[in-house]
Design an enzyme around this catalytic site. Structure first.
Site, short mmCIF file in Angstrom:
data_model
loop_
_atom_site.label_atom_id
_atom_site.label_comp_id
_atom_site.label_asym_id
_atom_site.label_seq_id
_atom_site.Cartn_x
_atom_site.Cartn_y
_atom_site.Cartn_z
N HIS A 1 21.66 -28.60 -0.84
CA HIS A 1 21.87 -29.00 0.89
C HIS A 1 23.10 -28.50 1.36
O HIS A 1 23.01 -28.82 2.83
CB HIS A 1 21.91 -30.55 1.05
CG HIS A 1 20.94 -31.23 0.02
ND1 HIS A 1 20.99 -31.43 -1.20
CD2 HIS A 1 19.42 -30.94 0.14
CE1 HIS A 1 20.04 -32.23 -1.95
NE2 HIS A 1 19.17 -31.64 -1.08
N SER B 1 4.01 10.74 -1.74
CA SER B 1 4.25 12.79 -1.92
C SER B 1 4.21 13.11 -2.89
O SER B 1 5.19 14.23 -3.02
CB SER B 1 5.53 12.15 -0.62
OG SER B 1 6.07 11.35 -1.35
N ARG C 1 -6.15 4.50 4.54
CA ARG C 1 -5.86 3.31 3.39
C ARG C 1 -4.31 3.81 4.42
O ARG C 1 -3.43 4.97 4.66
CB ARG C 1 -5.51 4.30 2.13
CG ARG C 1 -6.65 4.47 1.29
CD ARG C 1 -6.79 4.45 0.14
NE ARG C 1 -8.44 5.03 -0.80
CZ ARG C 1 -9.43 6.47 -0.97
NH1 ARG C 1 -7.88 7.63 0.10
NH2 ARG C 1 -9.32 6.53 -1.42
#
Lengths: 577, 577
Positions: free
Chosen positions: A217, A445, A543
């Site tokens: 916390h 690629s 795509r």
């Protein structure tokens, strides 16, 4: 930061409601929290856990067979009230008493303590146990003052599994005490969370720094250091925990331990795995046998960035309890009955590449030197433009073109150098480079560049000195293969827009009898022009790049890198001849 | 951002290594990824999934019985290479062929396609299926171009469960196609992720804005809007998906659907539950029966902040496959054999507070008006200082003191008003306020303030007009109860440092015969002085505040709020008399 809420004051209630709706097979809502969907079997001790909201799967996500019988759920980062706890405990009670378990925070200690008193007045026997595992929160001689963090899980689980075995309330409490006494956690943090409706984080950690021992916390930590590597983080966590063994553990060597590597919210799974890799190694070196490790988000703090390591030093009894099955919304173990057989053998590497190279002529071996120089130039030009290629790709794609090209071209250069050292000809050098590029780069690629180099290698072979027309032929074949594989044509704003005019110009020049270096120069000019022209095109729909308008005015990343590479290769040809 | 790594180039490999080490019961590493720990049964079709790293539990986390037989794992956000896929597929192959499944991205399509060809050359029958569920990424008439996101999970699962049933490769492919055709996803995003080793995010979304349809690698979305409430986000997701039903589904009413509400990384569980609460409600209103919903992190993008909703419209066959058991590192279902009996009955509310109030004298009822005015003043002063109290508390605590005090004081005021309307005396009004404060505030301060009001109420009762000495007596009792409960004494830097001198001053003044309002004024002065003095103290060592030195110079938050409240109550007493 927390962004999705309605009225911030209603956040915890609405979250609990949605949680219960999504997990009806496991839990049902009661006033103050949730209990198991099925009633606690008569005569079974009920383990009721609880704490503030914002720590999911703690606490409601841990309710179900083999784990808690109920969870009292407080407001965001606030203990549930005694009244809530009492209500959940009464709903979970199976007639054999209730063990209330929670992290050791002042509010929880007060409310669970009061709840136990009220339950006693109701005629329900109740005990309490506060988990206090965070060794950074108080010194060993004040260990009862320590906070409870991810150690909650193994301690809750041990007690609950004991309850499931039908043990008495006092026995279940003793199990909790033993598990608690043998459980230690230590954590680091990088940033705080912003609570629902707040406009600033609950706490912050300076950029590129790490808070050591920071509470979930935002309770202050014990120090601040520079951001470590994953391995150094693992070392800090393991070494700190190995310094404070439980009283009855003399040395780590030969011990068995449950291990929980816990993410606080935005340190994500892959990062946790990288850290765990080293944690497992270091514990192994210390002689610790890891039992059923958990690596994931078990006790969170909204999207706080932090990680903690918990060790529970097991004895035979605790190990059986830790390994026992459980079935809760967020913690399931022992599914489908029997565990699968372990089998640690690594399957034989499928790609153990034959390192021997086929025979080659002297001429082809000499040409291989030129190929290597060209691949060197390719890797160099890619390295120089990594950031730029990423930026261009990010306009319509996922921005990884530069990174992928770097991985591929570097791997290709290495593989080519290795093949050449073994006496390979130009064709084999290109084939090895092709495989390495595709294998290491991945992505689109990677596949396309693997294809380009492979086509070139096949055209050159390992026998003849590569004449200029043969090179042009290889480039033309590469162009055809890329179009076939990628399904793109000229005008689709892809590398094809550059590859086709490059191949055409190279073919035309070599057909005129122009020597390779000069022909390549002309073709590289054509490639550069074509790449610039792609900026004016709308991209091919498809795509991962369906948003045409965004990339108008920007060249295609693949086209741009291809043009850069043709130019760089020309430089290498000039130098090498 | 991603902070824990060693060499960024080695990130994906090291993550996979750590993942495999943590999950030996389920998986074993092979070149290119992982396969199930146990061999694929002879004659069973193998489902091999895969994609880039950074999306855990996609893809390695979904390998195990009932789900994938293997996963090929690429580099960060990059497709695995054909070689990797082939290697994993060969290791997973059980002699009955392989179905390769992946999200519909150009790189994955290329590499998985090439892998299928190479596998065929190896004599392994292979088919491919690309999941294309993201309806924001292409129009319905171009649905084959859509990207694959969290719809991966139900489509993979359907095919894998069909394989587990012993169906043939072509049948398993048909199941994949049917599940894919009936699966639609739609997502929103609030911020991007930073890849390991990068110094800037892959993409950004402006502060307090939402990108609609943004891809999980930052592929451009279809719009940008103001940050919605959780309910509005749910509405956008549901309404968008209900607009595009599969061809053979005429209307949502009466349909059954698998539902996946997926967090991308730093939208956390409680937020997802708040959104799911509304998603379930809206789907219910549309007549859709939700089957085995999943709410959590199934396909992530490091710590990207975003959420997507996936619906798979089930027919009988698909429902059986979706409900079939599975046991993988990150997805387990049907654990422990038979499901628990469902039981939707809400347990009778344990705290259904008796709304009737006990009889009270006129004098006490009149005093109740003063009590209510005082509680009104308390809620008012807390509201005005919420931020300040939070800031002070954050120095040594968790910063929630202001929020908790607001929740408690507001609830106390409402409960008091209700009780007074029913004719309650001062004692009962305070008791009701006490219960409401403790119940709604939770936390330490909730328990302590509940105790304070309860002590006061008991001292005042419902019969006598509360004389000043009786009030002082109540405050003294409150002081003793708080010390007992909280285990603190004067000098520990807690509210006790203020409560004790306040009680003493009030007792002294009323003993002198000073009227209540004036006596309270003197005591409030003492309280203010005492609160200021706490700034010079070291805090009590203890739970949640072990770090003494940090808070030197800052008052204790609980002490400070108590002093503010005593002063505000004096104002109310002045006005009310």
């Amino acid at each position: 930061m927390t962004r999705l809420f309605n009225d911030p004051a209603a956040f915890a209630d609405e979250a609990l409601e949605g949680f219960a709706a999504a997990h009806r097979r496991w839990v049902r809502p009661v006033t103050g929290g949730v209990v198991r969907a099925a009633a606690t079997p008569a005569g079974q001790v009920a383990v009721v856990i609880g704490g503030g909201s914002g720590h999911y799967p703690a606490f409601s996500g841990l309710v179900g067979r083999g784990l808690a019988h109920g969870a009292a759920v407080g407001n965001v980062f606030a203990s549930p009230s005694a009244q809530q706890i009492r209500s959940v405990a009464r709903a979970a009670h199976g007639g054999a008493g209730v063990l209330l378990m929670y992290g050791n925070y002042a509010g929880d200690v007060l409310h669970f303590g009061q709840a136990a008193e009220r339950l006693a007045a109701d005629g329900v026997e109740a005990r309490t146990y506060a988990v206090a595992d965070d060794i950074s929160s108080a010194a060993p001689d004040e260990s009862a003052e320590r906070r409870g963090i991810a150690g909650d899980l193994p301690v809750f689980k041990a007690a609950a599994a004991a309850a499931e075995q039908g043990r008495s309330l006092d026995e279940v409490l003793r199990v909790a005490e033993r598990a608690g006494a043998r459980t230690r956690s230590f954590g680091i943090a990088f940033s705080g969370c912003t609570l629902p409706g707040s406009d600033h984080p609950l706490f912050t950690v300076p950029e590129a720094r790490m808070a050591v021992g920071l509470g979930i916390h935002g309770e202050p930590g014990i120090g601040e250091e520079a951001l470590p590597t994953a391995d150094d983080a693992a070392r800090l966590l393991v070494e700190t925990l190995l310094k404070e063994l439980p009283e009855d553990v003399a040395a780590p060597d030969g011990q068995r331990a449950a291990v929980v590597l816990n993410g606080l919210g935005s340190v994500k799974y892959e990062e946790l795995f990288v850290v765990y890799r080293k944690v497992a190694e270091l514990l192994g070196e210390a002689g610790v046998e890891i039992v059923d490790p958990e690596v994931g988000e078990l006790v969170t703090s909204f999207d706080m960035a932090g990680v903690s390591l918990t060790l529970t030093w097991l004895d035979e009894g605790l190990e059986a309890l830790w390994r026992a099955p459980a079935d809760t919304p967020a913690y399931r173990k022992g599914a489908l009955g029997t565990p699968e057989p372990e089998d640690d053998e690594r399957a034989p590497a499928e790609d153990a590449r034959d390192t021997a190279v086929p025979p080659a002529s002297d001429a082809s071996r000499e040409a291989a030197g030129t190929v290597l120089a060209a691949l060197d130039a390719v890797a160099g030009i890619v390295e120089a433009h990594v950031e730029e290629l990423g930026r261009i790709d990010a306009v319509a794609g996922d921005g990884d073109h530069g990174i992928g090209m770097r991985r591929g071209s570097t791997a290709a250069r290495s593989a080519a150098a290795e093949a050449r050292e073994r006496g390979a000809g130009a064709g084999t050098v290109l084939h090895r480079a092709a495989d390495a590029w595709a294998d290491r780069a991945g992505g689109t690629s990677g596949a396309l560049w693997g294809t380009i180099l492979r086509s070139l290698g096949t055209a050159l072979g390992d026998r003849d000195a590569p004449a200029a027309p043969r090179v042009a032929e290889g480039v033309t074949e590469a162009s055809a293969a890329v179009r076939r594989l990628g399904g793109a044509e000229v005008g689709d704003k892809t590398m094809v827009d550059v590859l086709v005019p490059f191949a055409d110009a190279l073919t035309a020049a070599t057909a005129e009898g122009v020597p390779l270096t000069e022909a390549w120069d002309r073709a590289a000019d054509a490639a550069t022009d074509a790449a610039a022209a792609t900026a004016r095109l709308l991209p091919r729909k498809g795509r991962a790049r369906p948003h045409a308008e965004k990339s108008l005015g920007t060249p295609d990343a693949g086209a741009h890198s291809l043009a850069l590479i043709t130019r760089a290769v020309h430089g290498a040809l000039l130098n090498h001849h």
